[in-house]
Motif scaffolding. Sequence first.
Motif, short mmCIF file in Angstrom:
data_model
loop_
_atom_site.label_atom_id
_atom_site.label_comp_id
_atom_site.label_asym_id
_atom_site.label_seq_id
_atom_site.Cartn_x
_atom_site.Cartn_y
_atom_site.Cartn_z
N VAL A 74 -12.85 71.92 -1.51
CA VAL A 74 -12.36 73.27 -1.26
C VAL A 74 -13.51 74.25 -1.12
O VAL A 74 -14.25 74.51 -2.09
N ALA A 75 -13.68 74.80 0.07
CA ALA A 75 -14.70 75.84 0.27
C ALA A 75 -14.30 77.09 -0.50
O ALA A 75 -13.13 77.47 -0.54
N GLY A 76 -15.29 77.73 -1.13
CA GLY A 76 -14.97 78.92 -1.91
C GLY A 76 -16.21 79.60 -2.42
O GLY A 76 -17.34 79.22 -2.08
N PRO A 77 -16.05 80.60 -3.27
CA PRO A 77 -17.18 81.37 -3.78
C PRO A 77 -18.21 80.52 -4.51
O PRO A 77 -19.40 80.85 -4.53
N GLY A 78 -17.76 79.39 -5.09
CA GLY A 78 -18.67 78.52 -5.82
C GLY A 78 -19.69 77.82 -4.95
O GLY A 78 -20.61 77.19 -5.46
N LEU A 92 -27.46 77.80 -1.38
CA LEU A 92 -26.28 76.95 -1.42
C LEU A 92 -26.15 76.31 -2.80
O LEU A 92 -27.15 76.01 -3.46
N ALA A 93 -24.90 76.09 -3.25
CA ALA A 93 -24.67 75.43 -4.53
C ALA A 93 -25.28 74.03 -4.51
O ALA A 93 -25.33 73.39 -3.46
N PRO A 94 -25.77 73.55 -5.68
CA PRO A 94 -26.49 72.26 -5.71
C PRO A 94 -25.72 71.09 -5.12
O PRO A 94 -26.30 70.26 -4.40
N ASP A 95 -24.41 70.96 -5.41
CA ASP A 95 -23.66 69.82 -4.89
C ASP A 95 -23.54 69.90 -3.37
O ASP A 95 -23.59 68.88 -2.67
N LEU A 96 -23.42 71.10 -2.85
CA LEU A 96 -23.32 71.28 -1.41
C LEU A 96 -24.67 71.04 -0.73
O LEU A 96 -24.75 70.36 0.30
N LEU A 97 -25.72 71.55 -1.32
CA LEU A 97 -27.06 71.35 -0.76
C LEU A 97 -27.42 69.87 -0.71
O LEU A 97 -28.01 69.40 0.27
N ARG A 98 -27.03 69.11 -1.73
CA ARG A 98 -27.28 67.66 -1.74
C ARG A 98 -26.68 66.99 -0.53
O ARG A 98 -27.33 66.18 0.15
#
Length: 225
Positions: free
Chosen positions: A53-57, A83-89
Motif C-alpha cells: 500500500v503506497a502511503g505517507p510511510g 525514500l523509506a528503507p524498505d522501498l529504497l531496498r
Amino acid sequence: MTIPSPRTALLVYAHPEPTSFAAALRERAEHELTRAGWTVEVSDLYADGFNPVAGPGDFTAPSDPRRLHVQREQSHAASRGTLAPDLLREVERLERADLLVFLTPLWWFGLPAILKGWVDRVFVFGRVYGNGLTFETGPLRGKQAMLALTTGGPESSYSEGGAHGELDVLLHSVHHGMFRFTGMDALDPFVAWGAGWADDATRTAYLDAFGKRLAALASTDSEAA
C-alpha cells in the motif's frame, strides 16, 4: 580482452504458499541463472511481509505533510534520498537487475494485489519513470522483463474465443504499461497452464521447459555482454 561483468536477475515472487508451483518455478529460475554465473536476488513478497500500500510511510521527509500526492512525494524523495528503507531496498534491487522476472499466479485476470502494490510503490516517479522519460527513453532501458505465470485454467480458455479471452490482452497492462513504459524489453511470458491441476509429469515438463528457456536467455545475454 574485456571480461563481462556478472549479470544480475531480480526475481519478484508473489505466492503465499511455499509449496506452490510458482515457488517451484522460482527455485528453478534461481538454479538455472546461478548456474549460468548470474547474481540472483529474490524479493519474496509474502515471506518478506512486503507492504503493497503506497502511503505517507513511503517517505521519511515529505514535502507536504498536510496532503499526500504520491507522484509529487516520490519525485521529492527520489531527488533527496528520502525514500523509506524498505522501498529504497526494492528500488535499488530493480536498478541493479539486468533481468526482472515476476513469478506469480494469474488471479482475477491480473496480478495479485501484493505484486501490483510492489509496482505501485517501487516504480518511483522521478527515478523509474517520469519527467518525460518513458518507453524508449525510460530509465530502465537496456533491461529485460518477463512474466512466469501459473493459471487455473487450460490454455484453450485463454485463446481467441476462449472463456477468459486472449492472454496477450489480459497481460497488456503489464507488458506495455509496466515493462515497456519504463523502458524495459518485455519478453514473451512463460505460462504453466492449469498448474494446480496438472499431474507430476506435466509439472516436470513445465519446469524443464522453463529451465531451458532461462538457460538459453542467460547464455545469449552472456555472449552479448
